[in-house]
Design a protein around this motif. Sequence first.
Motif, mmCIF file in Angstrom:
data_model
loop_
_atom_site.group_PDB
_atom_site.id
_atom_site.type_symbol
_atom_site.label_atom_id
_atom_site.label_comp_id
_atom_site.label_asym_id
_atom_site.label_seq_id
_atom_site.Cartn_x
_atom_site.Cartn_y
_atom_site.Cartn_z
ATOM 1 N N THR A 77 33.899 40.530 27.698
ATOM 2 C CA THR A 77 34.422 41.670 26.939
ATOM 3 C C THR A 77 33.230 42.568 26.625
ATOM 4 O O THR A 77 32.124 42.098 26.371
ATOM 5 C CB THR A 77 35.207 41.247 25.685
ATOM 6 O OG1 THR A 77 35.885 42.402 25.181
ATOM 7 C CG2 THR A 77 34.332 40.671 24.588
ATOM 8 N N ILE A 78 33.482 43.870 26.688
ATOM 9 C CA ILE A 78 32.368 44.806 26.561
ATOM 10 C C ILE A 78 32.625 45.818 25.454
ATOM 11 O O ILE A 78 33.740 45.961 24.966
ATOM 12 C CB ILE A 78 32.149 45.569 27.879
ATOM 13 C CG1 ILE A 78 33.450 46.265 28.268
ATOM 14 C CG2 ILE A 78 31.677 44.669 28.999
ATOM 15 C CD1 ILE A 78 33.187 47.549 28.938
ATOM 16 N N PRO A 90 33.038 49.482 24.710
ATOM 17 C CA PRO A 90 33.322 50.684 25.502
ATOM 18 C C PRO A 90 32.488 51.898 25.081
ATOM 19 O O PRO A 90 32.467 52.902 25.790
ATOM 20 C CB PRO A 90 34.807 50.938 25.255
ATOM 21 C CG PRO A 90 35.147 50.189 24.024
ATOM 22 C CD PRO A 90 34.186 49.064 23.889
ATOM 23 N N ASP A 145 34.733 46.012 20.018
ATOM 24 C CA ASP A 145 35.530 45.618 21.179
ATOM 25 C C ASP A 145 36.371 46.775 21.716
ATOM 26 O O ASP A 145 36.524 46.943 22.918
ATOM 27 C CB ASP A 145 36.476 44.476 20.753
ATOM 28 C CG ASP A 145 36.524 43.365 21.774
ATOM 29 O OD1 ASP A 145 35.806 43.466 22.786
ATOM 30 O OD2 ASP A 145 37.272 42.393 21.551
ATOM 31 N N GLN A 204 40.848 43.276 26.985
ATOM 32 C CA GLN A 204 39.784 44.198 26.541
ATOM 33 C C GLN A 204 39.331 43.894 25.121
ATOM 34 O O GLN A 204 38.223 44.248 24.732
ATOM 35 C CB GLN A 204 40.287 45.654 26.591
ATOM 36 C CG GLN A 204 40.648 46.173 27.980
ATOM 37 C CD GLN A 204 42.063 45.813 28.377
ATOM 38 O OE1 GLN A 204 42.756 45.050 27.698
ATOM 39 N NE2 GLN A 204 42.505 46.351 29.500
#
Length: 505
Positions: free
Chosen positions: A44-45, A47, A114, A202
């Motif tokens: 998970t990145i 954004p 997140d 996500q």
Amino acid sequence: MNMLTFPDTYVEILPEVRDFLAGKHQLYIGGRWQSALSGATFETIDPSTGRLLAHIASAQAEDVDVAVRAARATFDSGAWHLKLTPSERGKLIWKLADLIEEHAPILAQLDALDNGKPVTKARNVDVPLSAEHFRYYAGWTTKIEGATIPVNTQGMFNYTLREPVGVCGLIVPWNYPLLMAAWKIAPALAAGNCIILKPAEQTPLSALYLARLFEEAGFPPGVFNVLTGFGETAGAALVAHPGINKVGFTGSVGVAKTILRNSADTLKRVSLELGGKSPNIIFADADLEQAVVGATWAIFGNNGQSCTAGSRLYIQRNIYDRVLTGMSDQAAKIRVGMGMQIDQPDLGPVVSQEQLETVMGFIEAGYNHGGKSVIGGKRVGGALAQGYFIEPTIFVDVQDHMKIAREEIFGPVVCAMPFDDADEVLRRANETPYGLAAGLWTRDLQTAHRFAAQMQAGTIWVNTWGDTDAASPFGGYKQSGHGREMGKEAIDLYTEVKSVWIKTG
Ligand code: NAP
Ligand code: MG
């Protein structure tokens, strides 16, 4: 040790958040943390920067099976819905709400990292509304009643029992990660069900943190389970599993149709909260100052990543230019930036590279089909080039039949279209397969009531936009969904009714 680094423009990351991110992110099943049996993980990145936040366990069908067995065992044991009194269950749910509030700064940072949304918004909107949702349903545990029915048979007593459905698979999207989960978990819990939550790929972090709070509150193990992973694997396996009694889904219309197909073999109960292309109508007699601000935030709030975004804006022709100028001025003042930056922006990035491409694709289609943007229309570069930032965009010269006017964009893009009279705009507003929300701005009481009655949508806003409350039902007409969440309607979604006949004569 935590090797994650964050931009130095970020607010201080709380030590609890650093520790949490640096920890191992496993599945939460039957009160225990465990890796996916296959060992699979995904990333998970953030954004805002495109940087990695954490590796997350990726549940496969076999993990779903383990989780369903655990939840079923708890449900069948009655540990939640039978062995605790309604009041005891209510107290636990209330305690969870207290813990959410206590941990609000942490939960807000997790959702901001997140999802990309400004942390102040997560802190002031998402988290308190989630806590409030649990409080509202904590009160319901003691109020779920059957009825006695005056049947037409002599010597017969008939009554109803309202029982939990059983094990619920709850599948949620990424736009309000904690809040969308709360909307489903709270009524399902209040009704006595056991739960398996599948957060969006996500935004899995706040769901995992919530599991810790369930533990701390002291819920019986197996009442609440979290399966992180992908829709096509974990989500699809939940939907197909014969041990799941009900699926509660919030997400896109396309996935909802797949879910309905995949649930057919087991005929499980399914409720769906889906997207929209909500019409927002400004009449010439409206308080224009209010309408301009309202219509601006109806679309740009949460970056247009709201199922109820006011994305089709109908403006009466004689005020069209004035309203557009006002909205462009408003939009020009909107500050776009990283969700965690010290100098808090109004809007963050969209959630992912994929979402960025989808929204930019719609913008391109808008231009190709003859639309023009009066403001925005581009990806944001410069210091924000690594993240997924899009300028707030207002399109004009749009026809009702164009792709950008028909399909849900789920990004900061609004189509402004003039209209001449009430009958015309009512027809155009209703000409959509969606029906989640609709709104109008007018000072005329007759128009307000007429449109409230005749617009085909689950929620109508008059001289306001976006309000929701745990006590007020929410959901869609037409392809915007099946069933209503919130309020007492959600209790119906998560209960079965049993009719009991007793011969007395
Ligand atoms: P999505 O693609 O439909 O995904 C929603 C959830 O479903 C995710 O957890 C997803 O997993 C999962 N999923 C995907 N394929 C699945 C499958 N075959 N079987 C079971 N589950 C599956 O929607 P999204 O893009 O995340 O969210 C945006 C959409 O949600 C918009 O259309 C918006 O309007 C709608 N929405 C509606 C409401 C409402 O209350 N009505 C609220 C918020 C959002 P992955 O994460 O792995 O894809
Ligand atoms: Mg993320």
